[in-house]
Design a protein around this motif. Structure first.
Motif, PDB file in Angstrom:
ATOM      1  N   GLU A  20      -5.672  10.587   4.891  1.00 25.66           N
ATOM      2  CA  GLU A  20      -5.262   9.707   6.058  1.00 25.66           C
ATOM      3  C   GLU A  20      -4.160  10.389   6.649  1.00 25.66           C
ATOM      4  O   GLU A  20      -3.738  10.067   7.788  1.00 25.66           O
ATOM      5  CB  GLU A  20      -4.804   8.582   5.406  1.00 25.66           C
ATOM      6  CG  GLU A  20      -5.729   7.501   4.788  1.00 25.66           C
ATOM      7  CD  GLU A  20      -5.199   6.381   4.409  1.00 25.66           C
ATOM      8  OE1 GLU A  20      -4.173   6.041   4.624  1.00 25.66           O
ATOM      9  OE2 GLU A  20      -5.885   5.591   3.698  1.00 25.66           O
ATOM     10  N   SER A  21      -3.456  11.333   5.912  1.00 20.97           N
ATOM     11  CA  SER A  21      -2.244  12.043   7.030  1.00 20.97           C
ATOM     12  C   SER A  21      -2.958  13.167   7.812  1.00 20.97           C
ATOM     13  O   SER A  21      -4.029  13.915   7.334  1.00 20.97           O
ATOM     14  CB  SER A  21      -1.483  12.758   5.844  1.00 20.97           C
ATOM     15  OG  SER A  21      -2.313  13.692   5.094  1.00 20.97           O
TER      16      SER A  21
ATOM     17  N   ARG B 198      -0.129   4.623   2.380  1.00 19.22           N
ATOM     18  CA  ARG B 198       0.027   4.168   3.998  1.00 19.22           C
ATOM     19  C   ARG B 198       1.463   4.304   4.208  1.00 19.22           C
ATOM     20  O   ARG B 198       1.862   4.469   5.419  1.00 19.22           O
ATOM     21  CB  ARG B 198      -0.667   3.159   4.276  1.00 19.22           C
ATOM     22  CG  ARG B 198      -0.712   2.955   5.798  1.00 19.22           C
ATOM     23  CD  ARG B 198      -1.457   1.583   6.070  1.00 19.22           C
ATOM     24  NE  ARG B 198      -2.908   1.857   5.623  1.00 19.22           N
ATOM     25  CZ  ARG B 198      -4.092   0.888   5.404  1.00 19.22           C
ATOM     26  NH1 ARG B 198      -3.706  -0.123   5.904  1.00 19.22           N
ATOM     27  NH2 ARG B 198      -5.103   1.408   4.897  1.00 19.22           N
ATOM     28  N   THR B 199       2.126   3.475   3.537  1.00 22.92           N
ATOM     29  CA  THR B 199       3.911   3.344   3.547  1.00 22.92           C
ATOM     30  C   THR B 199       4.510   4.716   3.494  1.00 22.92           C
ATOM     31  O   THR B 199       5.323   5.034   4.524  1.00 22.92           O
ATOM     32  CB  THR B 199       4.328   2.496   2.665  1.00 22.92           C
ATOM     33  OG1 THR B 199       3.613   1.436   2.454  1.00 22.92           O
ATOM     34  CG2 THR B 199       6.029   2.287   2.757  1.00 22.92           C
TER      35      THR B 199
ATOM     36  N   ILE C 205       3.140   7.554   4.443  1.00 24.57           N
ATOM     37  CA  ILE C 205       2.654   8.301   5.768  1.00 24.57           C
ATOM     38  C   ILE C 205       3.532   8.092   6.902  1.00 24.57           C
ATOM     39  O   ILE C 205       3.922   8.369   7.651  1.00 24.57           O
ATOM     40  CB  ILE C 205       1.106   8.136   5.879  1.00 24.57           C
ATOM     41  CG1 ILE C 205       0.363   9.197   4.811  1.00 24.57           C
ATOM     42  CG2 ILE C 205       0.835   8.781   7.383  1.00 24.57           C
ATOM     43  CD1 ILE C 205      -1.072   8.876   4.871  1.00 24.57           C
ATOM     44  N   GLN C 206       3.610   6.710   6.852  1.00 23.18           N
ATOM     45  CA  GLN C 206       4.461   6.101   8.018  1.00 23.18           C
ATOM     46  C   GLN C 206       5.974   6.447   8.002  1.00 23.18           C
ATOM     47  O   GLN C 206       6.421   6.632   8.786  1.00 23.18           O
ATOM     48  CB  GLN C 206       4.259   4.381   7.800  1.00 23.18           C
ATOM     49  CG  GLN C 206       5.010   3.605   8.958  1.00 23.18           C
ATOM     50  CD  GLN C 206       5.016   2.222   8.814  1.00 23.18           C
ATOM     51  OE1 GLN C 206       4.526   1.901   7.977  1.00 23.18           O
ATOM     52  NE2 GLN C 206       5.699   1.441   9.854  1.00 23.18           N
TER      53      GLN C 206
ATOM     54  N   GLU D 111       0.893  -1.051  -0.030  1.00 19.51           N
ATOM     55  CA  GLU D 111      -0.073   0.178   0.195  1.00 19.51           C
ATOM     56  C   GLU D 111       0.800   1.252  -0.080  1.00 19.51           C
ATOM     57  O   GLU D 111       1.549   1.411   0.977  1.00 19.51           O
ATOM     58  CB  GLU D 111      -0.862  -0.167   1.220  1.00 19.51           C
ATOM     59  CG  GLU D 111      -2.218   0.568   0.962  1.00 19.51           C
ATOM     60  CD  GLU D 111      -2.362   1.995   0.703  1.00 19.51           C
ATOM     61  OE1 GLU D 111      -1.553   2.637   1.280  1.00 19.51           O
ATOM     62  OE2 GLU D 111      -2.936   2.361  -0.279  1.00 19.51           O
TER      63      GLU D 111
ATOM     64  N   ARG E  88      -5.688   9.559  -1.020  1.00 22.23           N
ATOM     65  CA  ARG E  88      -5.604   8.878   0.311  1.00 22.23           C
ATOM     66  C   ARG E  88      -4.583   9.618   1.279  1.00 22.23           C
ATOM     67  O   ARG E  88      -4.755   9.481   2.561  1.00 22.23           O
ATOM     68  CB  ARG E  88      -5.123   7.389  -0.056  1.00 22.23           C
ATOM     69  CG  ARG E  88      -6.142   6.658  -0.631  1.00 22.23           C
ATOM     70  CD  ARG E  88      -5.781   5.184  -0.520  1.00 22.23           C
ATOM     71  NE  ARG E  88      -4.616   5.037  -1.416  1.00 22.23           N
ATOM     72  CZ  ARG E  88      -4.558   4.674  -2.671  1.00 22.23           C
ATOM     73  NH1 ARG E  88      -5.899   4.732  -3.256  1.00 22.23           N
ATOM     74  NH2 ARG E  88      -3.556   4.516  -3.454  1.00 22.23           N
TER      75      ARG E  88
END
Length: 885
Positions: free
Chosen positions: A359-360, A320-321, A323-324, A317, A355
């Motif tokens: 999501e952030s 999500r990666t 953001i992490q 993904e 996204r």
């Protein structure tokens, strides 16, 4: 941040209450000054009334460290015998009984003597901390357990004394003691770290410029990690997330046509905002064509040239990666590109950007618009790219599954037969890709319906439950095929990445020990010689600007190949075989570039007429980056060394000119004044005055002669022209000759000599030792008061014979005693203060050192003045011929 995280952070601080505090002085290598800094900090605490006790401090014979230790209370060491050897260790029980507020415990990673309470000194320190005693200690970064293998890979030396990383992480304060590698090597050569024999062995085995630089970086990384951990912990105790104090820009790239444009835009944004930046590529295992791989690699290399960091992450993904990773690196800005037109190749697009925005939290998301003016390149599809053989495999697998299912249909129930077709789909997916797997699933679906679903040999379906069975079969076949194909792609990508990483690691290890351009070329040649399917070489320009082979076997190039190499050098682009420029040659040329332009050319020729594969090109381009960096580093080191030598030469030249203006002009002026007086007055001058003028002229001429002799001796020492004509000579003869030469200079002083008659003989160059003694005597006489006392003694102790000259002058300060033997150095006060060139004692050290001796500086007569001792080794005495009657 949750309350539980904050509670854990607060509880982590509770054990510190009532415990001692640990302060660690961290260094990259021995000799950087950790113990000296620890003692200085201890003196500061002592001045504030803190009860300090030096439990164990290793000075290694360094005078400045010993002087600092002398002013602190010390704890006697425990002595124990182990296998006939007396060992000294810290008295832990005595230290606990003394209960100081602060204990000094040097060398934290030290292993205690067998039979001690603890095997390691850091365990002793933990007991002291538990007793409420603060501890100052020192440690080198190579002793950390987590870095043991890394240090061994860098230096080739296995460090056996290690300590757990958590000991350092629990330190209340960590102080990094840093010293540039060049200064540390100079200290090592000067004997300020080890004795000369050990120093030479250490330089050859461990203390190299490259090793020290790598260890220095590890020490800085360790200190930075500790600071970052302390910052994060402090904010956790407040129930807050640690802020991004400086921020960072992350740019997500893929192998599309906009990758390099996105990198350049990110570089400009980072420059405007003064942010560090990273280029991040998330590899989710999707198969890309060679064009996309080339674009991605070109974008990554461009980022490195522009000063960015390249990061490759592997995940499924993307958003999500990202953001992490942004959270882990405390990034404040994420930059991605706009969506592409083709959904099948979408990687970073509107979906990813949406996204990220959704999501952030707290991140600034920028989306760069596509350059619509840029025409889309038309892709010519090669017939060899169409995987007909994979679809043939799908057809064969379906036929085999059909035969096997027909054979077992009489013994297996109908739902179990579908497992045979699912196995065929999985086999095709693992061996090929998603397309053939879906084709196999479709053919299996039709075959299963035609042969096994009633009515047989018909695509018609009578029962409703059979329709559901077929649909589930098709769905499971598609899902399992997709999953297996993705897994296969990821495995292939990981294999290629592992191969590239192994190659880079192997080359990096070889380049680590390279300190100059020749060593870099040699390391590259050793690495490339291991490639059996290609022939490689490196080209560089000679003094006349012509390309020559500097690494690899000597080869002959055609005019066409030399033209391709020249073009690649001048334009900083690939040329030759398989490129767009002069592709008819046998060699492919890739420039190794730095900030100043092309540094060298990497040439590759496939063996046996085979074409250069794209995988080889990617790997060679990846290897070219560390090669170029190593060459740039080597050339920069050469330039810095040349600049340093030039600066030292200018400094010596200025000092020499200044000394000439003083030490030549002063006697010449005195001689000229005396001669002018004799010529002008002549017989009118009384006989005694005329004689005094003539003796003064002679004395100044002798002084001028000694100064010129010093210059000549220093020149011979510096250029290796000093020849040692050794012979057996009595020390009394050297002393007598030196005193006779300086009888006029020593006449105003009270000279006392202590020269035993039964001294052993010296095997030396008598004239050089006499000149060294003359220089020391003249230096003592120059600064002695009128009618002052000067003592010259000769003694023998521990296979050494010493000439000691003590005076009652102003003395030499402790901080100047290490430097008085440097050329052109004069102390600001005391002996040599503001007078002379500073060559006399430098020549003494060179002459005595050439004989294997050394010079020691101590206090003078009754603690006043200076005592300079010349120490020479005593060889075995010659056998004396006995007279026969």
């Amino acid at each position: 941040m949750t309350d539980s995280v904050r509670a854990d952070a607060l509880l982590a601080d509770l054990p510190r209450e009532g415990r001692g505090r640990l302060k660690v002085f961290l260094g990259a290598a021995p000799g950087v000054g950790k113990t000296y800094a620890m003692l200085q900090a201890a003196h500061g605490q002592l001045r504030h009334g803190v009860k300090v006790l030096a439990a164990v401090v290793e000075t290694h014979g360094r005078s400045e460290t010993e002087s600092l230790l002398g002013g602190l209370p010390q704890l006697p060491q425990l002595r124990s015998e182990y296998r006939g050897v007396m060992l000294e260790e810290m008295d832990l029980d005595g230290l606990l009984a003394a209960a100081p507020e602060l204990a000094l415990v040097d060398e934290l990673a030290h292993s205690n003597a067998p039979g001690s309470r603890h095997a390691k000194r850091w365990q002793d320190v933990q007991e002291l901390l538990a007793a409420g005693i603060d501890v100052y200690t020192t440690v080198n970064v190579q002793h950390l357990e987590s870095l043991n293998d890394h240090v061994r890979g860098i230096t080739g030396v296995l460090v056996r004394e290690t300590l757990p990383d958590w000991v350092l992480q629990e330190a209340f304060e960590l102080v990094l003691i840093d010293l540039p590698p060049r200064e540390l090597l100079e200290r090592l050569r000067d004997g300020k770290v080890y004795v000369p024999e050990q120093a030479r062995a250490a330089i050859d085995a461990f203390f190299t410029q490259t090793n020290l630089t790598a260890l220095r970086e590890l020490a800085m990384q360790t200190a930075a990690a500790q600071v970052d951990a302390d910052l994060a912990h402090g904010y956790r105790t407040l129930g807050q997330d640690a802020p991004a104090l400086r921020g960072r820009l992350l740019v997500g790239v893929d192998g599309d046509s906009q990758a390099e444009r996105l990198v350049r835009h990110a570089s400009r944004v980072a420059q405007r905002r003064h942010l560090p930046w990273s280029v991040v590529h998330v590899d989710n295992g999707r198969l890309r064509d060679e064009t996309a791989r080339h674009r991605l690699q070109a974008a990554q290399q461009l980022a490195e040239r522009l000063g960015g960091e390249v990061v490759v992450l592997r995940a499924g993904e993307v958003a999500r990666t990202l953001i992490q990773h942004a959270t882990e690196r405390r990034a404040s800005l994420v930059l991605v590109g706009q969506s592409r037109d083709r959904l099948r190749r979408r990687f970073y697009g509107a979906g990813v950007a949406a996204r990220l925005l959704r999501e952030s939290h707290g991140l600034e998301i920028n989306v760069l618009d596509r350059d619509e003016a840029q025409p889309k390149p038309s892709r010519v599809v090669d017939a060899s790219e169409w995987p007909w053989r994979h679809y043939l495999l799908a057809l064969v697998a379906t036929a085999c599954a059909t035969g096997l299912a027909w054979a077992v249909s009489s013994v297996l129930a109908l739902p179990n037969i579908s497992m045979v077709f699912l196995a065929a789909v999985l086999l095709v997916a693992v061996r090929s890709s998603l397309g053939p797997a879906l084709a196999c699933a479709a053919m299996s679906f039709l075959t299963y319906d035609f042969l096994f679903i009633p009515p047989n040999f018909s695509f018609a379906i009578q029962r409703e439950e059979d329709v559901l069975t077929l649909l589930f079969f098709l769905l499971m076949a598609a899902l399992t095929g997709n999953l297996a194909a993705r897994q296969r792609r990821q495995v292939q990508a990981l294999r290629e990445t592992q191969e590239q990483t192994n190659q880079l690691l192997d080359l990096s290890r070889k380049l680590t020990a390279a300190t100059d351009g020749k060593a870099v070329f040699s390391a590259a040649s050793q690495h490339l010689d291991g490639w059996h399917d290609v022939q490689a070489c490196l080209l560089d320009r000679d003094a006349e600007g012509r390309l020559q082979v500097v690494s690899g076997r000597a080869v002959q190039f055609s005019d066409n190949e030399r033209a391709a190499a020249d073009w690649a050098w001048q334009h900083d682009q690939a040329a030759g075989l398989g490129s767009d420029t002069l592709p008819n040659g046998r060699w492919w040329w890739w420039p190794l570039s730095g900030e100043g332009g092309t540094l060298a050319l990497l040439g590759v020729r496939p063996r046996e007429g085979q074409p250069l594969t794209p995988q080889h090109r990617r790997l060679l381009k990846a290897l070219s980056q560390p090669l170029a960096q190593a060459l740039a580093r080597a050339r920069l080191a050469d330039q810095l060394e040349a600049a340093r030598l030039h600066g030292e030469t200018e400094q010596l030249r200025s000092a020499l000119l200044a000394s000439v203006s003083h030490d030549l002009r002063t006697p010449l002026t005195s001689m000229r004044g005396s001669i002018d007086s004799l010529l002008a007055l002549g017989e009118a001058i009384p006989q005694e005055d005329r004689r005094e003028l003539l003796e003064g002229t002679r004395n100044e001429a002798e002084r001028l002669d000694r100064y010129i002799q010093n210059l000549l001796d220093m020149t011979r020492l510096g250029h290796g022209g000093l020849k040692l004509a050794r012979d057996w000579v009595a020390p009394t003869d050297i002393v007598g000759s030196a005193l006779n030469r300086l009888r006029v200079v020593l006449a105003p002083l009270q000279v006392h000599t202590d020269v035993p008659a039964d001294l052993p003989l010296l095997y030396v160059h008598a004239a050089l030792i006499e000149q060294a003694l003359v220089n020391v005597l003249e230096n003592a006489a120059r600064f002695s008061p009128a009618q002052g006392r000067l003592e010259l003694s000769v003694s023998v102790a521990q296979d050494e014979l010493s000439f000691a000259v003590a005076d009652q002058g102003p003395g030499i300060a402790l901080q100047d005693r290490e430097r008085i033997f440097d050329m052109f150095y004069t102390a600001t006060q005391g002996d040599r203060g503001g007078q002379g060139t500073g060559l006399g004692l430098a020549i003494c050290q060179g002459m005595i050192g050439a004989h294997g001796g050394h010079i020691r500086v101590d206090d003078g007569i009754d603690g006043q003045g200076t005592c300079i001792t010349l120490c020479l080794p005593l060889p075995a005495q010659p056998e004396m011929d006995s007279e026969t009657p």
